[in-house]
Design a protein around this motif. Structure first.
Motif, PDB file in Angstrom:
ATOM      1  N   ILE A  12       0.855  -1.195   0.000  1.00 55.05           N
ATOM      2  CA  ILE A  12       0.000   0.000   0.000  1.00 55.05           C
ATOM      3  C   ILE A  12       0.887   1.239   0.000  1.00 55.05           C
ATOM      4  O   ILE A  12       1.562   1.532   0.981  1.00 55.05           O
ATOM      5  N   GLY A  13       0.887   1.954  -1.126  1.00 53.50           N
ATOM      6  CA  GLY A  13       1.705   3.162  -1.248  1.00 53.50           C
ATOM      7  C   GLY A  13       2.899   2.912  -2.142  1.00 53.50           C
ATOM      8  O   GLY A  13       3.652   1.953  -1.921  1.00 53.50           O
ATOM      9  N   ALA A  14       3.063   3.760  -3.166  1.00 50.49           N
ATOM     10  CA  ALA A  14       4.199   3.619  -4.084  1.00 50.49           C
ATOM     11  C   ALA A  14       5.115   4.833  -3.991  1.00 50.49           C
ATOM     12  O   ALA A  14       5.488   5.444  -4.984  1.00 50.49           O
ATOM     13  N   ILE A  16       8.941   5.870  -2.026  1.00 53.70           N
ATOM     14  CA  ILE A  16      10.217   5.140  -2.057  1.00 53.70           C
ATOM     15  C   ILE A  16      10.187   3.908  -1.146  1.00 53.70           C
ATOM     16  O   ILE A  16      10.770   2.862  -1.485  1.00 53.70           O
ATOM     17  N   PRO A  37      -3.155   5.458  -5.293  1.00 49.15           N
ATOM     18  CA  PRO A  37      -4.153   6.234  -6.050  1.00 49.15           C
ATOM     19  C   PRO A  37      -3.543   7.210  -7.071  1.00 49.15           C
ATOM     20  O   PRO A  37      -4.214   7.648  -7.996  1.00 49.15           O
ATOM     21  N   GLY A  51      15.191  16.353  -0.084  1.00 47.60           N
ATOM     22  CA  GLY A  51      16.507  16.964  -0.282  1.00 47.60           C
ATOM     23  C   GLY A  51      17.486  16.103  -1.059  1.00 47.60           C
ATOM     24  O   GLY A  51      18.623  16.520  -1.284  1.00 47.60           O
ATOM     25  N   ALA A 227      -5.980   2.897  -6.650  1.00 44.88           N
ATOM     26  CA  ALA A 227      -7.039   3.024  -5.642  1.00 44.88           C
ATOM     27  C   ALA A 227      -6.408   3.429  -4.320  1.00 44.88           C
ATOM     28  O   ALA A 227      -5.191   3.322  -4.142  1.00 44.88           O
ATOM     29  N   ALA A 229      -6.287   2.641  -0.371  1.00 40.21           N
ATOM     30  CA  ALA A 229      -6.615   1.599   0.620  1.00 40.21           C
ATOM     31  C   ALA A 229      -7.390   2.231   1.771  1.00 40.21           C
ATOM     32  O   ALA A 229      -7.069   3.345   2.216  1.00 40.21           O
ATOM     33  N   ALA A 257       2.754   1.077   3.575  1.00 41.64           N
ATOM     34  CA  ALA A 257       3.861   1.976   3.218  1.00 41.64           C
ATOM     35  C   ALA A 257       3.276   3.228   2.573  1.00 41.64           C
ATOM     36  O   ALA A 257       3.701   3.654   1.514  1.00 41.64           O
ATOM     37  N   LEU A 265      -4.505   3.485   8.565  1.00 43.04           N
ATOM     38  CA  LEU A 265      -4.422   2.063   8.210  1.00 43.04           C
ATOM     39  C   LEU A 265      -3.804   1.273   9.365  1.00 43.04           C
ATOM     40  O   LEU A 265      -4.269   0.189   9.705  1.00 43.04           O
ATOM     41  N   GLY A 280       7.535  19.860   5.086  1.00 45.86           N
ATOM     42  CA  GLY A 280       8.750  20.490   4.574  1.00 45.86           C
ATOM     43  C   GLY A 280       8.481  21.091   3.203  1.00 45.86           C
ATOM     44  O   GLY A 280       7.444  20.808   2.581  1.00 45.86           O
ATOM     45  N   TYR A 281       9.401  21.932   2.758  1.00 44.83           N
ATOM     46  CA  TYR A 281       9.209  22.666   1.498  1.00 44.83           C
ATOM     47  C   TYR A 281      10.440  22.525   0.615  1.00 44.83           C
ATOM     48  O   TYR A 281      11.530  22.222   1.119  1.00 44.83           O
ATOM     49  N   ALA A 315      15.827  22.114  -0.131  1.00 42.57           N
ATOM     50  CA  ALA A 315      14.703  21.402   0.492  1.00 42.57           C
ATOM     51  C   ALA A 315      14.930  21.312   1.990  1.00 42.57           C
ATOM     52  O   ALA A 315      15.980  20.848   2.428  1.00 42.57           O
ATOM     53  N   TRP A 358       7.253  23.675  -3.613  1.00 40.80           N
ATOM     54  CA  TRP A 358       6.585  22.406  -3.279  1.00 40.80           C
ATOM     55  C   TRP A 358       6.518  22.241  -1.764  1.00 40.80           C
ATOM     56  O   TRP A 358       7.425  22.679  -1.054  1.00 40.80           O
ATOM     57  N   ARG A 362       6.582  14.855   5.785  1.00 44.45           N
ATOM     58  CA  ARG A 362       7.466  13.826   6.358  1.00 44.45           C
ATOM     59  C   ARG A 362       6.634  13.034   7.369  1.00 44.45           C
ATOM     60  O   ARG A 362       6.124  13.615   8.326  1.00 44.45           O
ATOM     61  N   THR A 390      14.329  10.868   6.840  1.00 41.80           N
ATOM     62  CA  THR A 390      15.369  10.024   6.228  1.00 41.80           C
ATOM     63  C   THR A 390      14.806   8.789   5.500  1.00 41.80           C
ATOM     64  O   THR A 390      15.455   7.744   5.443  1.00 41.80           O
TER      65      THR A 390
HETATM   66  C1  LIG Z   1      11.507  18.882   2.456  1.00 40.74           C
HETATM   67  C2  LIG Z   1      11.906  17.452   2.675  1.00 40.74           C
HETATM   68  C3  LIG Z   1      13.245  17.091   2.552  1.00 40.74           C
HETATM   69  C4  LIG Z   1      13.624  15.755   2.760  1.00 40.74           C
HETATM   70  N1  LIG Z   1      14.927  15.392   2.527  1.00 40.74           N
HETATM   71  C5  LIG Z   1      15.289  14.082   2.626  1.00 40.74           C
HETATM   72  C6  LIG Z   1      16.605  13.663   2.275  1.00 40.74           C
HETATM   73  O1  LIG Z   1      17.443  14.455   1.817  1.00 40.74           O
HETATM   74  N2  LIG Z   1      16.925  12.344   2.430  1.00 40.74           N
HETATM   75  C7  LIG Z   1      16.021  11.436   2.923  1.00 40.74           C
HETATM   76  O2  LIG Z   1      16.366  10.275   3.094  1.00 40.74           O
HETATM   77  N3  LIG Z   1      14.744  11.803   3.212  1.00 40.74           N
HETATM   78  C8  LIG Z   1      14.364  13.090   3.069  1.00 40.74           C
HETATM   79  N4  LIG Z   1      13.078  13.462   3.348  1.00 40.74           N
HETATM   80  C9  LIG Z   1      12.144  12.453   3.864  1.00 40.74           C
HETATM   81  C10 LIG Z   1      11.677  11.487   2.790  1.00 40.74           C
HETATM   82  O3  LIG Z   1      11.275  12.198   1.652  1.00 40.74           O
HETATM   83  C11 LIG Z   1      10.512  10.654   3.347  1.00 40.74           C
HETATM   84  O4  LIG Z   1      10.882  10.064   4.579  1.00 40.74           O
HETATM   85  C12 LIG Z   1      10.149   9.539   2.390  1.00 40.74           C
HETATM   86  O5  LIG Z   1       9.938  10.053   1.106  1.00 40.74           O
HETATM   87  C13 LIG Z   1       8.893   8.806   2.874  1.00 40.74           C
HETATM   88  O6  LIG Z   1       8.577   7.847   1.893  1.00 40.74           O
HETATM   89  P1  LIG Z   1       7.222   7.041   1.941  1.00 40.74           P
HETATM   90  O7  LIG Z   1       7.252   6.096   0.804  1.00 40.74           O
HETATM   91  O8  LIG Z   1       7.014   6.525   3.327  1.00 40.74           O
HETATM   92  O9  LIG Z   1       6.075   8.152   1.770  1.00 40.74           O
HETATM   93  P2  LIG Z   1       5.648   8.965   0.469  1.00 40.74           P
HETATM   94  O10 LIG Z   1       6.786   9.249  -0.402  1.00 40.74           O
HETATM   95  O11 LIG Z   1       4.846  10.118   0.945  1.00 40.74           O
HETATM   96  O12 LIG Z   1       4.722   7.952  -0.321  1.00 40.74           O
HETATM   97  C14 LIG Z   1       3.509   7.481   0.219  1.00 40.74           C
HETATM   98  C15 LIG Z   1       2.613   7.084  -0.939  1.00 40.74           C
HETATM   99  O13 LIG Z   1       1.470   6.446  -0.380  1.00 40.74           O
HETATM  100  C16 LIG Z   1       0.329   6.872  -1.094  1.00 40.74           C
HETATM  101  N5  LIG Z   1      -0.827   6.716  -0.201  1.00 40.74           N
HETATM  102  C17 LIG Z   1      -1.198   7.502   0.841  1.00 40.74           C
HETATM  103  N6  LIG Z   1      -2.324   7.025   1.418  1.00 40.74           N
HETATM  104  C18 LIG Z   1      -2.658   5.906   0.717  1.00 40.74           C
HETATM  105  C19 LIG Z   1      -3.701   4.948   0.832  1.00 40.74           C
HETATM  106  N7  LIG Z   1      -4.632   5.047   1.787  1.00 40.74           N
HETATM  107  N8  LIG Z   1      -3.742   3.932  -0.064  1.00 40.74           N
HETATM  108  C20 LIG Z   1      -2.792   3.796  -1.022  1.00 40.74           C
HETATM  109  N9  LIG Z   1      -1.767   4.664  -1.166  1.00 40.74           N
HETATM  110  C21 LIG Z   1      -1.705   5.699  -0.302  1.00 40.74           C
HETATM  111  C22 LIG Z   1       0.620   8.311  -1.467  1.00 40.74           C
HETATM  112  O14 LIG Z   1      -0.146   8.703  -2.605  1.00 40.74           O
HETATM  113  C23 LIG Z   1       2.112   8.267  -1.749  1.00 40.74           C
HETATM  114  O15 LIG Z   1       2.383   8.051  -3.118  1.00 40.74           O
HETATM  115  C24 LIG Z   1      12.649  14.782   3.128  1.00 40.74           C
HETATM  116  C25 LIG Z   1      11.305  15.148   3.216  1.00 40.74           C
HETATM  117  C26 LIG Z   1      10.930  16.454   2.978  1.00 40.74           C
HETATM  118  C27 LIG Z   1       9.477  16.816   3.050  1.00 40.74           C
END
Ligand SMILES: Cc1cc2nc3c(=O)[nH]c(=O)nc-3n(C[C@H](O)[C@H](O)[C@H](O)COP(=O)(O)OP(=O)(O)OC[C@H]3O[C@@H](n4cnc5c(N)ncnc54)[C@H](O)[C@@H]3O)c2cc1C
Length: 424
Positions: A12-14, A16, A37, A51, A227, A229, A257, A265, A280-281, A315, A358, A362, A390
């Motif tokens: 769930i979630g694409a 990283i 989705p 970043g 979709a 979840a 994820a 969830l 974050g921005y 960032a 943007w 986090r 991170t």
């Molecule tokens: C400004 C900023 C700078 C950063 N710099 C760094 C850095 O330099 N190095 C580093 O390691 N990390 C950095 N981070 C942190 C890092 O980006 C995040 O920790 C990481 O991207 C989280 O990944 P994720 O897959 O958990 O979440 P996300 O990337 O947010 O992906 C979650 C996905 O789940 C989907 N989703 C949400 N709800 C549902 C649902 N109910 N059903 C299905 N899908 C769903 C969303 O559409 C999304 O595509 C930074 C973050 C920010 C904001």
């Protein structure tokens, strides 16, 4: 532990985390259904706009002893690097208290650092291998990362942090002013000292990288369900399906994820995790007139400053506010201010540029550690969220833990510090 026969695993979630988990689960011979989705790694995801830093040294949590003294300032200074939106304070107060308590002693920090390091240490090598498999090796840059300081005295205020890194075996070298000028000729004269992480790297374009990983997972047989979840069907203690806004997706196992979308969830899977958005921005300045020799982090702004194919990206910033509160674009302008101050000779060039602004979420727990492990209501559901600052760094190691749990293998390192049960 007995290895599982081939299973259907819904990821769930694409972002990283989900994408790295999907690829690792496939490597164990299981079928993957990606439930997302939006576009994988699209602008909605933190994984798009971060970043780009891949730092084996990102071991420190944000909450450290003495932080509580700064909280009144966070509430009063709307332009600081860490702000709390007043109107959202009632909903955030419980998390904030746990956040401060998690960093009240150096013994706690040392335990946290020890738990973070296995998630960070091989990040560059692991991402380089994944990028190679996905046919985008150029997206992982291995030129190191540089922390820049006003002078050596300022660097020494962080000596304890650097000592902890050295004790873990993180390699870094100190850079005196002449060398800094040679490496970064356009950097303003205010920065006169640096610490270079020799083994650090960058994802040149995290959005493109996520797209490439998603394509690789699909190419290897994953199916994609567009979709959102919404919950789980669990009968007799076993998972039968992930419920979505487009109907149920039958599966044997599921991985949560979903970044900031994971909290609801996780609650349905039996774990009330205190997960909030540390918003974050970023700003991206196209055609900036500078190509950095390595990713930078200025001591005064604590943001990633990196060259990307789209331009110079800054960032950072931490804004505690609810997910639905509209962005405060003044925070992006603060980043632009840093760009001007860091590269004074280019400031005029930045003025007329069409800046991409943007904001992203986090997904943050109060104790600086993610949630990875079996859910309380059903062991078929595995948590993989809460990576806060991170997640890009920690994604490959998280994926290895998740895949081992799903596959019934002994995990590559101890997953117990990341259990959601630590929140009671
Ligand atoms: C400004 C900023 C700078 C950063 N710099 C760094 C850095 O330099 N190095 C580093 O390691 N990390 C950095 N981070 C942190 C890092 O980006 C995040 O920790 C990481 O991207 C989280 O990944 P994720 O897959 O958990 O979440 P996300 O990337 O947010 O992906 C979650 C996905 O789940 C989907 N989703 C949400 N709800 C549902 C649902 N109910 N059903 C299905 N899908 C769903 C969303 O559409 C999304 O595509 C930074 C973050 C920010 C904001």
């Amino acid at each position: 532990m007995a290895r599982e026969a081939s299973q259907t695993v819904a990821v769930i979630g694409a972002g990283i985390i989900g994408l790295c988990a999907a690829l690792e689960i496939q490597r164990c011979g299981h079928r993957v259904v990606l439930i997302e989705p939006e576009e994988p790694g699209g602008r909605q995801a933190a994984s798009y706009g971060n970043g780009t830093w891949l730092s084996p040294a990102s071991i420190m949590p944000i909450s450290v002893p003495g932080l509580w003294r700064k909280v009144p300032g966070f509430l009063l200074d709307p332009t600081g690097p860490f702000v709390i939106r007043w109107r959202d304070l009632p909903g955030l107060a419980g998390w904030l208290l746990r956040f401060i308590l998690a960093g009240r002693s150096w013994a706690q920090i040392e335990a946290c650092v020890a738990a973070r390091y296995p998630l960070c240490k091989d990040t560059v090598t692991d991402h380089a291998a994944l990028a190679g498999e996905a046919g985008v090796p150029q997206l992982i840059r291995r030129e190191g990362l540089i922390f820049v300081y006003r002078d050596r005295t300022e660097f020494l205020t962080e000596a304890r942090e650097w000592e902890m890194r050295a004790a873990l075996g993180v390699r870094f070298s100190l850079i005196e002013e002449d060398e800094l000028r040679r490496l970064l000729p356009q950097l303003g004269a205010a920065y006169r000292f640096g610490a270079r992480l020799d083994d650090g790297g960058q994802v040149a374009d995290p959005g493109a990288y996520c797209r490439a990983l998603a394509e690789l997972a699909l190419h290897r047989g994953a199916t994609r369900v567009t979709a959102r979840a919404t919950g789980f069907t669990i009968t007799s203690g076993r998972l039968r399906a992930v419920e979505t806004d487009r109907g149920p997706v039958a599966c044997d196992r599921a991985v949560i994820a979903a970044g900031i979308g994971s909290r609801d969830l996780a609650r349905q899977a039996g774990d009330a995790v205190p997960l909030i958005s540390e918003r974050g921005y970023h700003v991206v300045i196209p055609d900036p007139g500078v190509e950095l020799a390595a990713g930078l982090m200025p001591s005064d702004g604590k943001m990633g400053v990196v060259s990307t194919p789209q331009g110079l990206r800054l960032a950072g910033q931490v804004e505690l506010a609810s997910v639905s509160t509209p962005p405060d674009w003044r925070r992006a302008d603060i980043l632009l201010g840093f760009a001007r101050a860091m590269f004074p000779a280019l400031a005029e060039r930045f003025e007329g540029a069409e800046i991409d602004r943007w904001m992203g979420h986090r997904p943050s727990t109060p104790d600086g550690l993610p949630c990875i492990g079996a859910a309380s209501a059903c062991p078929d559901v595995v948590h993989a969220f809460g990576h806060a600052h991170t997640g890009l760094i920690q994604a490959p190691a998280t994926a290895k833990l998740v895949a081992a749990l799903i596959d019934g293998r002994i995990p590559p390192f101890d997953p117990s510090p990341y259990s959601a049960k630590r929140f009671g």
